[in-house]
Design an enzyme around this catalytic site. Structure first.
Site, PDB file in Angstrom:
ATOM      1  N   HIS A 113       0.367  -8.023  86.990  1.00 22.61           N
ATOM      2  CA  HIS A 113       1.623  -7.968  86.243  1.00 22.61           C
ATOM      3  C   HIS A 113       2.287  -6.625  86.482  1.00 22.61           C
ATOM      4  CE1 HIS A 113       4.557  -7.727  83.146  1.00 22.61           C
ATOM      5  NE2 HIS A 113       3.852  -6.880  82.417  1.00 22.61           N
TER       6      HIS A 113
ATOM      7  N   ASN B 109       9.810  -4.129  84.764  1.00 18.00           N
ATOM      8  CA  ASN B 109       8.884  -5.060  84.123  1.00 18.00           C
ATOM      9  C   ASN B 109       9.687  -6.272  83.648  1.00 18.00           C
ATOM     10  OD1 ASN B 109       7.228  -6.487  82.341  1.00 18.00           O
ATOM     11  ND2 ASN B 109       6.338  -4.665  81.422  1.00 18.00           N
TER      12      ASN B 109
ATOM     13  N   CYS C 176       3.735 -11.036  78.586  1.00 20.82           N
ATOM     14  CA  CYS C 176       3.567 -10.646  79.986  1.00 20.82           C
ATOM     15  C   CYS C 176       2.407 -11.360  80.681  1.00 20.82           C
ATOM     16  CB  CYS C 176       3.403  -9.136  80.103  1.00 20.82           C
ATOM     17  SG  CYS C 176       4.855  -8.198  79.559  1.00 20.82           S
TER      18      CYS C 176
END
Length: 332
Positions: A255, A285, A116
């Site tokens: 993020h 996500n 990520c």
């Protein structure tokens, strides 16, 4: 490790693009299959829907679409840096295939796997190529089919992750001009790798001993704490290096892991709620794709405009984390 921009050449954002699969997976669809509810998912993650690839659709497809949009009509780049943790094959890397599809000939192309945090790491890698004179234009892509790593029976991870791709085109420019990236702040802590972990699929355990070993396991509470602390810490580091105050930041683009993580990190930094950019409610996500997708959505809806001072920060498995800054430019 902290890296400071070259005083002579900077990497400047010159293009932006995103790609999402067509198939939308709603909370109600997940709740009908697993022991959860729409309310439970929304209140704990901020997510109401996410995208999932169609059969036969892969990371290369998402990366190509996002990259083509970022390249624009000129269609030229000297290098491709692809941030992904869901490469189409273990070998070779995925980036050369993307470069070939985009018609970039023998351009330098490589994958970066920082999960990520991958997009921030990829930006730093590309900025290094430009600062060192190895490239004039670098296409940086974040693309992941993270639904391929999620146990379909795990109600704690299925609602969180979605698939997508996002990209920016960087060109060589001046450190003081709008769009110039930097400074960068990048870190890792491998001793905590098993907080987010996929046991099988690599050289250590190529064939899963247990079928579940090919799926991600996540220690949610520990990850939440680490993510908030590390992103806040890294954000302060780049602000200090740049000589910016928190109040100088117009848009905070973290993020898109969980809306509560974004809000908690912004609160730690003393950032106002209206500075936080988020599209997690619509896409979930998307791992390395999340920051460029959030940027693309913010430009599209008018909440990110030229002149805005932007803080980018991310945290991911590894553990890895990092941040950078820029003043948003006028894009074609």
């Amino acid at each position: 490790m902290s890296a400071v921009r070259s005083p002579h050449r900077a990497a400047v954002v010159a293009g932006l693009g995103g790609a999402l699969p067509e198939h939308v997976v709603t909370n109600h669809e997940i709740a009908a299959r697993l022991d959860t509810t729409d309310e439970w998912i929304r209140t704990r993650t901020g997510i109401r829907e996410r995208r999932k690839v169609a059969p036969g659709q892969s990371t290369v497809d998402l990366a190509e679409e996002a990259g083509r949009a970022a390249l624009g009509p000129d269609g030229h780049a000297d290098a491709v840096v692809l941030a992904t943790s869901t490469a189409d094959q273990l070998c070779p890397a995925t980036a050369p295939q993307v470069a070939a599809r985009l018609g970039l000939g023998t351009a330098l192309a490589l994958d970066v796997n920082a999960v990520c945090s991958g997009f921030i790491y990829a930006l730093a890698t590309a900025a290094g190529f430009i600062a060192g004179g190895m490239a004039e234009r670098v296409l940086v892509i974040g693309a992941d089919v993270f639904t391929s790593l999620v146990d379909p029976d795990d109600r704690t991870t299925v609602p969180i992750f979605g698939d997508g791709g996002g990209a920016v085109l960087l060109r060589a420019g001046e450190p003081a001009e709008p769009g110039a990236l930097g400074p960068f702040d990048l870190h890792s802590e491998g001793e905590l790798a098993k907080l987010l972990w996929v046991e099988a699929g690599g050289a250590a355990q190529r064939v899963p001993e247990d079928p579940k070993d090919r799926f991600m396991v996540m220690q949610g509470t520990a990850v939440f704490r680490q993510a908030c602390a590390r992103m806040a810490e890294s954000s302060r580091a780049v602000l200090d290096q740049a000589g910016w105050m928190v109040g100088d930041v117009d848009r905070f683009v973290g993020h898109q892991a969980n809306i509560r993580i974004l809000q908690a990190t912004a609160k730690q930094l003393g950032m106002p709620a209206d500075a936080v950019v988020s599209n997690i409610d619509r896409v979930g996500n998307t791992s390395a794709a999340s920051i460029p997708l959030a940027l693309a959505d913010a430009v599209a809806d008018g909440s990110l405009t030229p002149g805005h001072r932007v803080l980018l920060t991310a945290f991911g498995a590894g553990l890895t984390w990092g941040s950078t800054l820029l003043t948003w430019p006028e894009l074609p």
